[in-house]
Design a protein around this motif. Sequence first.
Motif, mmCIF file in Angstrom:
data_model
loop_
_atom_site.group_PDB
_atom_site.id
_atom_site.type_symbol
_atom_site.label_atom_id
_atom_site.label_comp_id
_atom_site.label_asym_id
_atom_site.label_seq_id
_atom_site.Cartn_x
_atom_site.Cartn_y
_atom_site.Cartn_z
ATOM 1 N N UNK A 140 0.856 -1.178 0.000
ATOM 2 C CA UNK A 140 0.000 0.000 0.000
ATOM 3 C C UNK A 140 0.894 1.231 0.000
ATOM 4 N N UNK A 141 0.639 2.133 -0.909
ATOM 5 C CA UNK A 141 1.439 3.350 -1.009
ATOM 6 C C UNK A 141 1.364 4.164 0.277
ATOM 7 N N UNK A 142 2.527 4.462 0.840
ATOM 8 C CA UNK A 142 2.612 5.307 2.030
ATOM 9 C C UNK A 142 2.376 4.604 3.350
ATOM 10 N N UNK A 143 2.246 3.275 3.355
ATOM 11 C CA UNK A 143 1.994 2.535 4.593
ATOM 12 C C UNK A 143 3.162 1.579 4.850
ATOM 13 N N UNK A 144 3.717 1.655 6.082
ATOM 14 C CA UNK A 144 4.897 0.883 6.458
ATOM 15 C C UNK A 144 4.638 0.140 7.760
ATOM 16 N N UNK A 145 5.310 -1.004 7.934
ATOM 17 C CA UNK A 145 5.200 -1.785 9.160
ATOM 18 C C UNK A 145 6.397 -1.458 10.044
ATOM 19 N N UNK A 146 6.137 -1.037 11.276
ATOM 20 C CA UNK A 146 7.212 -0.726 12.209
ATOM 21 C C UNK A 146 6.685 -0.817 13.636
ATOM 22 N N UNK A 147 7.459 -1.424 14.506
ATOM 23 C CA UNK A 147 7.132 -1.517 15.930
ATOM 24 C C UNK A 147 5.718 -2.066 16.149
ATOM 25 N N UNK A 148 5.416 -3.135 15.450
ATOM 26 C CA UNK A 148 4.147 -3.863 15.595
ATOM 27 C C UNK A 148 2.902 -3.060 15.251
ATOM 28 N N UNK A 149 3.051 -2.103 14.344
ATOM 29 C CA UNK A 149 1.870 -1.377 13.871
ATOM 30 C C UNK A 149 2.143 -0.817 12.476
ATOM 31 N N UNK A 150 1.050 -0.481 11.802
ATOM 32 C CA UNK A 150 1.139 0.103 10.464
ATOM 33 C C UNK A 150 1.258 1.619 10.598
ATOM 34 N N UNK A 151 2.238 2.200 9.936
ATOM 35 C CA UNK A 151 2.453 3.640 9.986
ATOM 36 C C UNK A 151 2.111 4.223 8.626
ATOM 37 N N UNK A 152 1.243 5.216 8.619
ATOM 38 C CA UNK A 152 0.859 5.906 7.382
ATOM 39 C C UNK A 152 1.644 7.213 7.327
ATOM 40 N N UNK A 153 2.401 7.394 6.224
ATOM 41 C CA UNK A 153 3.283 8.552 6.118
ATOM 42 C C UNK A 153 3.343 8.989 4.660
ATOM 43 N N UNK A 154 3.394 10.310 4.455
ATOM 44 C CA UNK A 154 3.466 10.845 3.088
ATOM 45 C C UNK A 154 4.501 11.955 3.026
ATOM 46 N N UNK A 155 5.098 12.107 1.850
ATOM 47 C CA UNK A 155 6.078 13.179 1.628
ATOM 48 C C UNK A 155 5.572 14.107 0.540
ATOM 49 N N UNK A 156 5.686 15.395 0.798
ATOM 50 C CA UNK A 156 5.453 16.408 -0.232
ATOM 51 C C UNK A 156 6.719 17.241 -0.267
ATOM 52 N N UNK A 157 7.463 17.078 -1.346
ATOM 53 C CA UNK A 157 8.759 17.732 -1.438
ATOM 54 C C UNK A 157 9.657 17.194 -0.333
ATOM 55 N N UNK A 158 10.347 18.073 0.397
ATOM 56 C CA UNK A 158 11.249 17.605 1.450
ATOM 57 C C UNK A 158 10.554 17.340 2.787
#
Length: 195
Positions: A140-158
């Motif tokens: 899934x775009x922008x969704x990562x697995x870390x520390x036993x949970x799914x993290x939703x994160x997005x980047x716009x430019x820097x």
Amino acid sequence: MTVLCKYPGCDMPKGKALGWCNAHYTRNAKGRDMAPPVRKHNATDEERFWSKVDKAGTCWIWTAALQNTGGYGVFRINSRNMVAHRVSYMWAHGPIPKGYEVDHTCFNRSCVKPDHLRLLTHQENGQNRAGANINSRSGVRGVYWSQNQWIARACIGPVTHEVGRFDNLADAEKAMIAWRHQHMPVSLRDRRKAA
């Protein structure tokens, strides 16, 4: 009255031998595929370009040479290779301003239909991605697995924006789609999902 080549659908004049045009005669003699269109040496750039396009479907598919990387069509004008969808855009809409890219609204890299092309900045074009990175564990775009949970994160430019942390992938995906819908208006795939 000009006598045409005997190959079905060929509109080239008959050559000197066996009722074929010169190109079909050579292909026949060498056992090559007879079906590809014959290049007209006096054809305009537009005639040559559109003869390499299959307009049968919703997208107009480039059927000739492709780039080694990326899968975009390549067309030669004035001894210079150009990207086919950019040529199509320029002929339909005019010059491409400096700093802009031509984006496929259909997400089909081999499409050259002018109605499926639009101008975006590099940053906007990056927002209109089709999906997750190739190495994504979630898919899934922008969704990562870390520390036993799914993290939703997005980047716009820097700038990186943390959308949230979730116990299940479906909630994280839904949150990312809603966030991109609001903050990345050129992301067509997300706009279609959120609608």
